[in-house]
Every structure is written in structure tokens, then in C-alpha cells.
Design an enzyme around this catalytic site. Sequence first.
Site, PDB file in Angstrom:
ATOM      1  N   ALA A   1       0.829  -1.205   0.000  1.00 23.09           N
ATOM      2  CA  ALA A   1       0.000   0.000   0.000  1.00 23.09           C
ATOM      3  C   ALA A   1       0.863   1.256   0.000  1.00 23.09           C
ATOM      4  CB  ALA A   1      -0.946   0.000   1.200  1.00 23.09           C
TER       5      ALA A   1
ATOM      6  N   ALA B   1       2.964 -12.407   1.653  1.00 21.78           N
ATOM      7  CA  ALA B   1       1.714 -12.867   1.026  1.00 21.78           C
ATOM      8  C   ALA B   1       2.027 -13.926  -0.024  1.00 21.78           C
ATOM      9  CB  ALA B   1       0.979 -11.686   0.402  1.00 21.78           C
TER      10      ALA B   1
ATOM     11  N   GLY C   1      -0.523 -16.399  -1.594  1.00 20.92           N
ATOM     12  CA  GLY C   1      -1.509 -16.887  -2.547  1.00 20.92           C
ATOM     13  C   GLY C   1      -1.554 -16.173  -3.870  1.00 20.92           C
ATOM     14  N   GLY C   2      -1.908 -14.881  -3.884  1.00 14.98           N
ATOM     15  CA  GLY C   2      -1.988 -14.177  -5.144  1.00 14.98           C
ATOM     16  C   GLY C   2      -2.884 -12.973  -5.086  1.00 14.98           C
TER      17      GLY C   2
ATOM     18  N   GLU D   1      -9.095 -20.486  -4.604  1.00 18.33           N
ATOM     19  CA  GLU D   1      -8.908 -20.498  -3.158  1.00 18.33           C
ATOM     20  C   GLU D   1     -10.272 -20.495  -2.481  1.00 18.33           C
ATOM     21  OE1 GLU D   1      -4.568 -18.251  -2.990  1.00 18.33           O
ATOM     22  OE2 GLU D   1      -6.279 -17.325  -2.009  1.00 18.33           O
TER      23      GLU D   1
ATOM     24  N   HIS E   1      -6.299 -17.751  10.326  1.00 17.22           N
ATOM     25  CA  HIS E   1      -6.112 -18.627   9.166  1.00 17.22           C
ATOM     26  C   HIS E   1      -6.117 -20.076   9.643  1.00 17.22           C
ATOM     27  CE1 HIS E   1      -4.648 -20.294   5.431  1.00 17.22           C
ATOM     28  NE2 HIS E   1      -4.703 -19.102   4.875  1.00 17.22           N
TER      29      HIS E   1
ATOM     30  N   ARG F   1     -12.252 -18.811   5.248  1.00 12.48           N
ATOM     31  CA  ARG F   1     -11.294 -19.074   6.321  1.00 12.48           C
ATOM     32  C   ARG F   1     -11.942 -19.136   7.698  1.00 12.48           C
ATOM     33  NH1 ARG F   1      -6.576 -14.940   4.139  1.00 12.48           N
ATOM     34  NH2 ARG F   1      -5.896 -16.253   2.398  1.00 12.48           N
TER      35      ARG F   1
ATOM     36  N   HIS G   1      -4.027 -14.242  11.599  1.00  7.47           N
ATOM     37  CA  HIS G   1      -3.495 -13.988  10.271  1.00  7.47           C
ATOM     38  C   HIS G   1      -3.761 -12.580   9.765  1.00  7.47           C
ATOM     39  CE1 HIS G   1      -2.165 -14.738   6.217  1.00  7.47           C
ATOM     40  NE2 HIS G   1      -3.359 -14.503   5.706  1.00  7.47           N
TER      41      HIS G   1
ATOM     42  N   GLU H   1      -3.764  -3.143   5.431  1.00  2.00           N
ATOM     43  CA  GLU H   1      -4.375  -3.904   6.510  1.00  2.00           C
ATOM     44  C   GLU H   1      -4.727  -3.056   7.719  1.00  2.00           C
ATOM     45  OE1 GLU H   1      -3.658  -8.010   9.127  1.00  2.00           O
ATOM     46  OE2 GLU H   1      -2.196  -7.404   7.602  1.00  2.00           O
TER      47      GLU H   1
ATOM     48  N   ARG I   1     -12.175 -11.782   5.552  1.00  3.05           N
ATOM     49  CA  ARG I   1     -11.581 -11.445   4.258  1.00  3.05           C
ATOM     50  C   ARG I   1     -11.575 -12.640   3.313  1.00  3.05           C
ATOM     51  NH1 ARG I   1      -6.537 -11.950   2.067  1.00  3.05           N
ATOM     52  NH2 ARG I   1      -5.446 -12.351   4.027  1.00  3.05           N
TER      53      ARG I   1
ATOM     54  N   SER J   1      -6.481  -9.075  -0.300  1.00  3.23           N
ATOM     55  CA  SER J   1      -5.701  -8.084   0.451  1.00  3.23           C
ATOM     56  C   SER J   1      -4.710  -7.341  -0.442  1.00  3.23           C
ATOM     57  CB  SER J   1      -4.952  -8.748   1.607  1.00  3.23           C
ATOM     58  OG  SER J   1      -4.093  -9.774   1.149  1.00  3.23           O
TER      59      SER J   1
END
Length: 510
Positions: free
Chosen positions: A19, A54, A56-57, A130, A242, A289, A356, A380, A391, A396
Site C-alpha cells: 500500500a 503474502a 496466494g496471489g 482459493e 487462518h 477461512r 493472520h 491492513e 476477508r 488483500s
Amino acid sequence: MNIPEKTTYDVIILGSGLAGLYAALCLHSGENEKPLTVLMLSKQAPDVSGSSLAQGGVAAVLEEDTVHGTTDDDSFALHREDTLAAGNYINDVEAVETLVREGPEDVRRVMALGVEFDRTPGGDLAKTLEGGHSRRRIVHHADSTGREMVDKLLPHVRALPNVALLEATAYTAEKIGDIFTIDALVGEAPARFACRYLLLATGGIGQVYRHTTNPAVSTGDGIRIAHELGAEIRDISLVQFHPTAFNAPGEQEQFLISEAVRGEGAYLLNCHEERFMHLYDPRLELAPRDVVSRAIIQEQKRIGAANGPGGDKFYLDIRHKERGFIENRFPGIFAACKARGIDMAADLIPVYPCQHYLMGGVHVDLHSRTSIPGLYAAGECAHTGLHGGNRLASNSLPEALVFGRRAAEDILVDSLQLTVDSFLIEKPLAQPSTVNCQLSTVNCRKQIQSAMQEAFFVFPDRERLPAAAREMRALYGELKGCAVTREVAELRSLSCVAMLILEELMGNQA
């Protein structure tokens, strides 16, 4: 470390995750005759952040037909619905719509800056699935997407002549009229900076818990600063646990087994090595999650009641996939598991929920503006309402892009109204305390983490909440009177965040 001679800036950004980096890049544009001056303060090296971890993607509908609103397989509407469903429909719908529609263009912009996502043999973007997603829409860089994005954007920020990057181990903030002042420790040397616009991009709060997937810098500093400046903090008790962190009880910072592992077909097993998610949700391992984390705790209680101790052992099983696929798709996770004695292709992976992510935080509008003029928050530490109660996976990173950019755009527009290039502080500043902390900082950290772990882990413990909240308020008050060192500043942030979470839970209970 040298303190820069320049101490006044148009913008100060606290934090150097995605960010903050993207906001700095976006601030180097606009209609201003000359770029705004920017100081970015990071607690450690600029590439150390939650963003860098991070895995995952990035969730984005990159082939959306803006005329007809759909593609053959995915659409903005589907991404919006998945986000709302995962957030238990308490999301801010406008924030969701903003992310879904603007995120894809920001993803294209960072790709133009050199960020690389995995491709299929035919050259198309590879997309994974996911938990909570109804379509394969998550683009990724193996299992280290955040690291790829930070590593590619950071050199661009370093090259900007209007941006200075500085490592500051601790900071506090004050507002005098229209000016923000930041008291920082640069190494061990005190320094004071001033700015018209302050952007909080300090990431998460993970260190408030005994076990977290967050890095050591995630101590909630931005939230504490905003609270002390009088900004609105909202939904801070919406903490995401998580479900599949690597279960290493002796480590505070737990290694995350990405949700993408379940997205690629891994099963979640109980201590009897049996699948159990069908008992709790029809989406099985790909439920959101919060659902999976609660299911694990419920399954632990069910098995413990029936079979005694041992029900706290849970596993991910991806052994039915080919070894080559596992190693190539998850090289970082494979190596980390291997270093801990687990072969993902041959062994069960021990997992358990841990803290998480934070869905609440410093409340902002769609332009990342807080309730304090000139104060912004993104990433965040900010509460946009986007995530609702939980989330959705891989939302994110695009949130950091969209709302980091929106903060920069709003600052650029507002700065056009300024008529002077320099500013002076008209009122004397409060002098920082020189009273040394008499508390054991090690014991204080353990005290905070124990209070949070026992009062609020996945499910809040209603009986323990009142005493824990009183304990954290008393500790925060004592720490506020101490001279600022790095450890004191972090403990002040952690106790403040813990206090706010526990008191909000009590208010919700009432």
C-alpha cells in the site's frame, strides 16, 4: 544511520508494504507543477512487511468485458458476490464494488512496472482457486506473490527523486494545527519530522497474539497512532484466524500453508487422518477461512469429548498430487516444510489455526481519508468495510493497490489548493517523556499475548474478556508515560490494540 537534513515533507508514509509503495508511486504524478516531497519510514529494511509474506496471489477479474459485464467464465458480479458471501454480508458494498472494478487496472499497472505472474504453457495468465471463490481468478507468482510485487515496485520507488526512504525503529505522532509531527528513532538517534499529509500503511497486528503468520514488524503502530490522534477505529475485533498455519507450537511466527494448497486439491484431516469438513460446511475444504477455522476448533472439541486428548492434531494432505506439480507450484512452501522435516509429496502437513489478518482498523472512506483531516490509512491497518466479517482469500493485495492509489490521488487533488511551498510549526510541541520504563518488556509482551490468546482465539471467551480488557487498559496507560524506545513503542501499540479489541468485544456482548 544518517538522519536526513530535510525534516519537512508534503507527505509522510509510515510503512513500506504494498500500500505504501504503490501510493508513493502514484504520488509522483498529477497536475502539480512539481512532485510532492515524500518521506517513507519503515521499521526495518523497506522490503520487510506483511505484503512480502503474502503467498496466494491477487484476486482480480482481468478479462471482464466492461460493456457486457461478463466473460465466458467470470465477472465482476461473481467476484463481488464471493466477497460479500465470505464477509457474511456485512461488507461495505461500495468498497467491494470499488475493489472489484478498479483492482484489475491496478494489477495491469504493476505488471507494466515489471511484476510477473505465472503463465500457462500457452502464455495466458495462470489462475488458481482459493477458499470462498467460485471461479479461478487468482493470478500468482508461484507461492510468493507478495514478495514478487514488493521486490519489483521497491526499485521504482527508490528511483523517485521526490521520495526519501528511511528506517525508523519507532515513532509517535502529534497534530499541531494542519501539520503532523512524527517523533522517530532513526537507529537509536531521535529525529522529528513534519508533514501536511500522513498516510498510515503500517500493516497488521499479529504480534498481539502468541502465534501469528505476521512478521515481527506487525505490532499495530498505525492503529495506535490513529487512536492517539483521535481518529475513528472501527470493527477492530474482526480478527481473521487462518486455518492452515504450519503447526510449530514453539514458534511465535508461524509459517503459512497457503489457501492455494487447498485450492489445488489438498484435503484437511483430523487426528484420525479422516476428512471432516463435510460435517460443518458443504463447501468442504474450500469454505471461507473463518468457517474452516471454527470447524477445526469444533472438530477438536468433538473428538476430544469422544476420545480424550490428541484431538488437536490436524493435517493437510496433498500426497495424491504428483511430486513435480507440488514442487513447481509451491516451491517456497515445499522448501519451508522440508526444512521442518516434512516432505509435502510424501507426508501429512501438520496445521492449526493462528492469527493472520485484521478486517477492522482505522476507519476510512473510499478515498482512504480518516476522520482527521490530512490523515489517511491504507492496507491492513485501514478499515474500508471491504472485507466485512471475514476477508476473502487474495483480496488483500488488490486492496492495498486500490486504496493506496486512492489515498495518493486524493492527496494530489487536495494539495492543489495549497498556496505555499513551505510551512512552519506555530505552536510548541509537547516534549517526549524522559521517564524510563520500569516494566520488564519481555514480561509485558508475554502478558499481552497471553491475555489475547486466552480471551479471544477463534471464539471469544466471554468470562475472561472483562479482566483481560482492564489489564490491557492499565498496561497501555502505564506505557504511555514511558520514554519511547523501540520496545516501548511496540508494547504501547500492542497493549493499545489489545485493549481496543477486547473492549469492542465486550461492547458487542452488551
